[in-house]
Design a protein around this motif. Sequence first.
Motif, PDB file in Angstrom:
ATOM      1  N   ALA A  19       0.846  -1.188   0.000  1.00 14.43           N
ATOM      2  CA  ALA A  19       0.000   0.000   0.000  1.00 14.43           C
ATOM      3  C   ALA A  19       0.884   1.240   0.000  1.00 14.43           C
ATOM      4  CB  ALA A  19      -0.914   0.003   1.219  1.00 14.43           C
ATOM      5  N   LEU A  20       0.738   2.090  -1.009  1.00 12.11           N
ATOM      6  CA  LEU A  20       1.513   3.323  -1.105  1.00 12.11           C
ATOM      7  C   LEU A  20       0.882   4.394  -0.220  1.00 12.11           C
ATOM      8  CD1 LEU A  20       4.012   3.845  -3.066  1.00 12.11           C
ATOM      9  CD2 LEU A  20       2.696   1.779  -3.490  1.00 12.11           C
ATOM     10  N   THR A  21       1.687   4.986   0.654  1.00 11.66           N
ATOM     11  CA  THR A  21       1.213   6.002   1.577  1.00 11.66           C
ATOM     12  C   THR A  21       2.357   6.958   1.899  1.00 11.66           C
ATOM     13  OG1 THR A  21       0.383   6.396   3.831  1.00 11.66           O
ATOM     14  CG2 THR A  21       1.706   4.416   3.491  1.00 11.66           C
ATOM     15  N   PRO A  22       2.041   8.234   2.174  1.00 13.68           N
ATOM     16  CA  PRO A  22       3.105   9.153   2.586  1.00 13.68           C
ATOM     17  C   PRO A  22       3.433   9.073   4.070  1.00 13.68           C
ATOM     18  CG  PRO A  22       1.043  10.341   2.333  1.00 13.68           C
ATOM     19  CD  PRO A  22       0.764   8.922   1.895  1.00 13.68           C
ATOM     20  N   GLU A  23       2.817   8.157   4.809  1.00 14.14           N
ATOM     21  CA  GLU A  23       3.069   8.062   6.254  1.00 14.14           C
ATOM     22  C   GLU A  23       4.563   7.915   6.547  1.00 14.14           C
ATOM     23  OE1 GLU A  23       0.895   4.727   7.698  1.00 14.14           O
ATOM     24  OE2 GLU A  23      -1.074   5.618   7.314  1.00 14.14           O
ATOM     25  N   ALA A  24       5.046   8.699   7.490  1.00 11.77           N
ATOM     26  CA  ALA A  24       6.473   8.675   7.832  1.00 11.77           C
ATOM     27  C   ALA A  24       6.904   7.334   8.391  1.00 11.77           C
ATOM     28  CB  ALA A  24       6.784   9.785   8.835  1.00 11.77           C
ATOM     29  N   THR A  25       5.973   6.587   8.985  1.00 13.60           N
ATOM     30  CA  THR A  25       6.315   5.294   9.582  1.00 13.60           C
ATOM     31  C   THR A  25       6.336   4.157   8.564  1.00 13.60           C
ATOM     32  OG1 THR A  25       3.985   4.967  10.146  1.00 13.60           O
ATOM     33  CG2 THR A  25       5.404   5.968  11.827  1.00 13.60           C
ATOM     34  N   ALA A  26       5.916   4.439   7.341  1.00 14.24           N
ATOM     35  CA  ALA A  26       5.902   3.387   6.315  1.00 14.24           C
ATOM     36  C   ALA A  26       7.326   3.043   5.884  1.00 14.24           C
ATOM     37  CB  ALA A  26       5.082   3.846   5.120  1.00 14.24           C
ATOM     38  N   ILE A  50       7.477   6.596  -0.624  1.00 11.03           N
ATOM     39  CA  ILE A  50       8.530   7.056  -1.519  1.00 11.03           C
ATOM     40  C   ILE A  50       9.279   8.175  -0.805  1.00 11.03           C
ATOM     41  CG2 ILE A  50       9.004   8.182  -3.723  1.00 11.03           C
ATOM     42  CD1 ILE A  50       6.322   6.850  -4.693  1.00 11.03           C
ATOM     43  N   PRO A  51      10.540   7.986  -0.463  1.00 14.90           N
ATOM     44  CA  PRO A  51      11.277   9.032   0.250  1.00 14.90           C
ATOM     45  C   PRO A  51      11.326  10.330  -0.546  1.00 14.90           C
ATOM     46  CG  PRO A  51      12.465   6.948   0.325  1.00 14.90           C
ATOM     47  CD  PRO A  51      11.360   6.771  -0.670  1.00 14.90           C
ATOM     48  N   MET A  52      11.105  11.446   0.135  1.00 16.87           N
ATOM     49  CA  MET A  52      11.174  12.757  -0.499  1.00 16.87           C
ATOM     50  C   MET A  52      11.478  13.808   0.562  1.00 16.87           C
ATOM     51  SD  MET A  52       7.104  13.274  -1.340  1.00 16.87           S
ATOM     52  CE  MET A  52       6.988  11.619  -2.054  1.00 16.87           C
ATOM     53  N   THR A  53      11.745  15.019   0.154  1.00 12.21           N
ATOM     54  CA  THR A  53      12.077  16.067   1.103  1.00 12.21           C
ATOM     55  C   THR A  53      10.899  16.339   2.026  1.00 12.21           C
ATOM     56  OG1 THR A  53      11.263  17.887  -0.282  1.00 12.21           O
ATOM     57  CG2 THR A  53      13.531  17.142  -0.655  1.00 12.21           C
ATOM     58  N   ASP A  54      11.200  16.901   3.185  1.00  9.62           N
ATOM     59  CA  ASP A  54      10.132  17.167   4.141  1.00  9.62           C
ATOM     60  C   ASP A  54       9.332  18.417   3.805  1.00  9.62           C
ATOM     61  OD1 ASP A  54      11.941  19.130   4.796  1.00  9.62           O
ATOM     62  OD2 ASP A  54      12.396  18.351   6.802  1.00  9.62           O
ATOM     63  N   THR A  55       9.689  19.092   2.707  1.00  7.97           N
ATOM     64  CA  THR A  55       8.907  20.253   2.281  1.00  7.97           C
ATOM     65  C   THR A  55       7.708  19.866   1.423  1.00  7.97           C
ATOM     66  OG1 THR A  55      10.320  20.564   0.336  1.00  7.97           O
ATOM     67  CG2 THR A  55      10.923  21.757   2.355  1.00  7.97           C
ATOM     68  N   VAL A  56       7.670  18.612   0.987  1.00  7.76           N
ATOM     69  CA  VAL A  56       6.563  18.098   0.171  1.00  7.76           C
ATOM     70  C   VAL A  56       6.115  16.785   0.785  1.00  7.76           C
ATOM     71  CG1 VAL A  56       5.868  17.283  -2.109  1.00  7.76           C
ATOM     72  CG2 VAL A  56       7.480  19.186  -1.917  1.00  7.76           C
ATOM     73  N   ASP A  57       4.819  16.660   1.054  1.00  8.15           N
ATOM     74  CA  ASP A  57       4.376  15.431   1.716  1.00  8.15           C
ATOM     75  C   ASP A  57       4.000  14.322   0.748  1.00  8.15           C
ATOM     76  OD1 ASP A  57       2.020  16.442   0.727  1.00  8.15           O
ATOM     77  OD2 ASP A  57       0.911  16.383   2.611  1.00  8.15           O
ATOM     78  N   SER A  58       3.744  14.681  -0.526  1.00  4.56           N
ATOM     79  CA  SER A  58       3.372  13.638  -1.489  1.00  4.56           C
ATOM     80  C   SER A  58       3.483  14.189  -2.903  1.00  4.56           C
ATOM     81  CB  SER A  58       1.930  13.163  -1.236  1.00  4.56           C
ATOM     82  OG  SER A  58       1.007  14.218  -1.465  1.00  4.56           O
ATOM     83  N   VAL A  59       3.444  13.281  -3.868  1.00  4.46           N
ATOM     84  CA  VAL A  59       3.371  13.645  -5.285  1.00  4.46           C
ATOM     85  C   VAL A  59       2.063  13.089  -5.837  1.00  4.46           C
ATOM     86  CG1 VAL A  59       5.857  13.759  -5.644  1.00  4.46           C
ATOM     87  CG2 VAL A  59       4.688  11.565  -5.892  1.00  4.46           C
ATOM     88  N   ASN A  60       1.700  13.519  -7.046  1.00  5.00           N
ATOM     89  CA  ASN A  60       0.424  13.013  -7.549  1.00  5.00           C
ATOM     90  C   ASN A  60       0.495  11.516  -7.811  1.00  5.00           C
ATOM     91  OD1 ASN A  60       0.871  12.347 -10.424  1.00  5.00           O
ATOM     92  ND2 ASN A  60       1.083  14.533 -10.761  1.00  5.00           N
ATOM     93  N   VAL A  61      -0.663  10.899  -7.908  1.00  8.36           N
ATOM     94  CA  VAL A  61      -0.722   9.439  -7.904  1.00  8.36           C
ATOM     95  C   VAL A  61      -0.042   8.836  -9.133  1.00  8.36           C
ATOM     96  CG1 VAL A  61      -3.019   9.334  -8.964  1.00  8.36           C
ATOM     97  CG2 VAL A  61      -2.230   7.452  -7.527  1.00  8.36           C
ATOM     98  N   ALA A  62      -0.121   9.517 -10.282  1.00 10.99           N
ATOM     99  CA  ALA A  62       0.544   8.984 -11.467  1.00 10.99           C
ATOM    100  C   ALA A  62       2.056   8.990 -11.292  1.00 10.99           C
ATOM    101  CB  ALA A  62       0.145   9.792 -12.707  1.00 10.99           C
ATOM    102  N   THR A  63       2.592  10.056 -10.681  1.00  9.20           N
ATOM    103  CA  THR A  63       4.027  10.120 -10.418  1.00  9.20           C
ATOM    104  C   THR A  63       4.433   9.085  -9.382  1.00  9.20           C
ATOM    105  OG1 THR A  63       4.050  12.481 -10.941  1.00  9.20           O
ATOM    106  CG2 THR A  63       5.901  11.628  -9.663  1.00  9.20           C
TER     107      THR A  63
END
Length: 260
Positions: free
Chosen positions: A189-196, A235-248
């Motif tokens: 399951a794809l999620t932006p949760e930090a604990t994932a 998907i690891p990313m900078t803490d200034t953005v919490d997520s990207v769009n679903v297609a990305t």
Amino acid sequence: MIVAIDDAADSRVADYVGLRDGRTAAPIFIAEGITVLERLLRSPYPVRSVFVSERKLARVEPLVAELDVPVYVADDHVLKATVGFDLHRGVVAAATRLPLPSPDELLRGSQRVAVLEGLNDLENLGSLFRNAAAFGIDAVLLDPRTVDPLYRRIVRVSLGHVLNIPFARVEPWPTGLDAVRAAGFTVLALTPEATATPIGELAAAPPERVAFVLGAEGPGLSDAALAAADHRVRIPMTDTVDSVNVATAAALAFSAFFNI
């Protein structure tokens, strides 16, 4: 067979009338543009007819030379009056829908699948199918709320790739995920949760069969869908953005497991 059309009210082009209305319940769907037409011709969907502007006929005629269906030709004025908007690509085709396969049928022949919950953005879904084709996804499973993948804009945005990736509906939802797991898939399951778990950790030692579960932008996956997964991954990313769009997000997830 080339057929000249000089009236938008001609019943022979009834399949193309008012394409702006977004109808999806008909037994047909519309493919728009030359690239999409080429992919339609290589797909399993039967072509009913092609409707082309006079300025595009020279490019389209060689593609459809062996088709035993009418190729309607009109000037841009008649074409616009028929479809309801300026058709800059100058090419549309009508094709017949096929019965949807069962999820079990698709899962039997697949190694990597995408499972979608509540996706209703047409651009995102079209892009997601294009990404699925790019990164070797074998099939796409849709929950009951995800929009019809054969909507005209989705077919166009996917550049016709949606026509060559099999898809099916999963019902009931989310208990249908149990069938995915029973078929031998590890459900991510794809999620932006930090604990994932960072997705790269699983990709480093990948399961044999993987199902990527993705939700709509904004709400993301439901609690029930998250609970039904084997792993929650991010998907690891900078803490200034919490997520990207679903297609990305889908492209990044698919590519992490591609060609391994």
